[in-house]
Design an enzyme around this catalytic site. Structure first.
Site, PDB file in Angstrom:
ATOM      1  N   LYS A 205       0.836  -1.188   0.000  1.00 35.06           N
ATOM      2  CA  LYS A 205       0.000   0.000   0.000  1.00 35.06           C
ATOM      3  C   LYS A 205       0.875   1.243   0.000  1.00 35.06           C
ATOM      4  CE  LYS A 205      -2.819   2.501   3.064  1.00 35.06           C
ATOM      5  NZ  LYS A 205      -3.203   2.732   4.419  1.00 35.06           N
TER       6      LYS A 205
HETATM    7  P1  FBP Z   1      -6.616   7.340   4.745  1.00 36.58           P
HETATM    8  O1  FBP Z   1      -7.463   6.832   3.597  1.00 36.58           O
HETATM    9  O2  FBP Z   1      -7.422   7.972   5.805  1.00 36.58           O
HETATM   10  O3  FBP Z   1      -5.494   8.201   4.232  1.00 36.58           O
HETATM   11  O4  FBP Z   1      -6.002   6.058   5.412  1.00 36.58           O
HETATM   12  C1  FBP Z   1      -4.897   5.436   4.895  1.00 36.58           C
HETATM   13  C2  FBP Z   1      -3.759   5.455   5.891  1.00 36.58           C
HETATM   14  O5  FBP Z   1      -2.695   4.671   5.451  1.00 36.58           O
HETATM   15  C3  FBP Z   1      -4.138   5.017   7.286  1.00 36.58           C
HETATM   16  O6  FBP Z   1      -4.063   3.638   7.455  1.00 36.58           O
HETATM   17  C4  FBP Z   1      -3.157   5.783   8.114  1.00 36.58           C
HETATM   18  O7  FBP Z   1      -3.619   6.071   9.387  1.00 36.58           O
HETATM   19  C5  FBP Z   1      -3.022   7.051   7.357  1.00 36.58           C
HETATM   20  O8  FBP Z   1      -3.272   6.773   6.015  1.00 36.58           O
HETATM   21  C6  FBP Z   1      -1.661   7.630   7.524  1.00 36.58           C
HETATM   22  O9  FBP Z   1      -1.638   8.868   6.897  1.00 36.58           O
HETATM   23  P2  FBP Z   1      -0.407   9.819   7.139  1.00 36.58           P
HETATM   24  O10 FBP Z   1       0.806   8.995   6.870  1.00 36.58           O
HETATM   25  O11 FBP Z   1      -0.616  10.897   6.135  1.00 36.58           O
HETATM   26  O12 FBP Z   1      -0.466  10.269   8.540  1.00 36.58           O
END
Ligand code: FBP
Length: 310
Positions: A205
């Site tokens: 991911k």
């Molecule tokens: P979102 O769709 O809310 O961006 O979630 C994906 C994710 O990978 C979450 O699992 C994680 O908490 C977040 O993004 C981390 O985002 P960042 O690295 O920008 O704090």
């Protein structure tokens, strides 16, 4: 098993039947069942960003049951969360949707200049007890603490696979010399995706990449070899090349809340580039439930309609 899911599983034939069954479970769930595409709800933001930033826009989202219901009612492929959220509600929804235990986490209370690193917050046995199909781990390529992270991931992933669980790596480059803009630069995201693949992730991911190139050494090669990166579709296709020529399951995160129009337009480009799906958290649970379900259905429709492998 659909021919497409069988084809995807054939890329993982060195794995035991537990891992293969769990990957199949993700692909045979919900609205996207059998298509070879995945849309997953991740809710670790309470830990990563704090409760008010995560849940106050839609206060129902403070409740752990809410996310199970959202993922199930929308017909998603899986639900991913840290130990606490899964422990609080998994017994009420046992067997209704594949679960992913987010096994490491970090928070946003640290100073910006501290090397990013997550703590291990649960175990492989917790995942098995909760009935999970997979574990999820975040790595931060570029962080000064990357050695520790890669070694931890290698060890935990070995245990999870030996016990039949699939492994998903959230690969977010940051820290060290990487600029803010560089965190989503095409060369950096492609590199982060390759590292996750080399660490043995079954599912990788990353964030949708921009056209910006962070590293001078990389820029020369992108220019020399005329690597197409001007559209998001092209960039997704390049990231797929970087994850074993498309032979690893690659999905993209949703990011901060944005308009329905913007998210759907981004998903169209991701799908056209060949993405295996999306993992959409804030854009789902920060909307009222009805709106979130409709958005998630539209996202899944896009992945079904724009299938580059049809
Ligand atoms: P979102 O769709 O809310 O961006 O979630 C994906 C994710 O990978 C979450 O699992 C994680 O908490 C977040 O993004 C981390 O985002 P960042 O690295 O920008 O704090």
């Amino acid at each position: 098993m659909s021919p497409r899911v069988s084809e995807i599983l054939s890329w993982y034939s060195s794995e035991n039947s537990g891992v293969l069954s769990n990957l199949a479970r993700l692909f045979n769930q919900g609205k996207l069942s059998g298509t070879g595409k995945l849309v997953i709800l991740p809710v670790d933001q309470g830990f990563e960003h704090g409760p008010a930033r995560s849940f106050s826009d839609n206060p129902y989202a403070y409740d752990p049951d809410y996310h199970f219901e959202l993922a199930i009612q929308a017909g998603l492929s899986a639900y991913a969360a840290p130990l606490g959220f899964l422990q609080a509600s998994s017994h009420r929804f046992a067997g209704e949707i594949p679960l992913i235990l987010k096994m490491n986490n970090s928070e946003s209370l640290w100073a910006e200049n501290v090397a990013p690193i997550s703590s291990i917050t649960a175990s492989v046995d917790d995942a098995l007890k909760l009935g999970c199909s997979a574990i999820g781990l975040t790595i931060y390529p570029g962080s000064a603490d990357r050695k520790m992270m890669y070694e931890e991931v290698a060890e935990i992933s070995k245990e999870a696979r030996s016990k039949g669980l699939a492994v998903i790596i959230w690969s977010y480059a940051r820290g060290g010399d990487i600029s803010k803009q560089g965190q989503t630069a095409i060369d950096v995201v492609a590199y982060a995706a390759q590292i996750a693949a080399q660490l043995g992730a079954h599912i990788i991911k990353v964030k949708p990449p921009t056209e910006y190139i962070e590293q001078e050494a990389a820029k020369k090669v992108y220019v020399k070899n005329k690597i197409k990166i001007s559209s998001l579709k092209d960039r997704v296709s390049h990231i797929l090349d970087s994850t074993f020529n498309g032979k690893r399951i690659l999905i993209f995160s949703g990011g901060e809340a944005k308009s329905t129009e913007d998210i759907l337009s981004e998903i169209k480009s991701l799908a056209a580039g060949g993405s295996f799906g999306s993992i959409v958290g804030r854009n789902a649970f920060q909307r009222p439930k009805k709106e979130a379900i409709s958005l998630l259905q539209n996202i899944m429709d896009i992945y079904t309609e724009i299938d580059t492998k049809k």
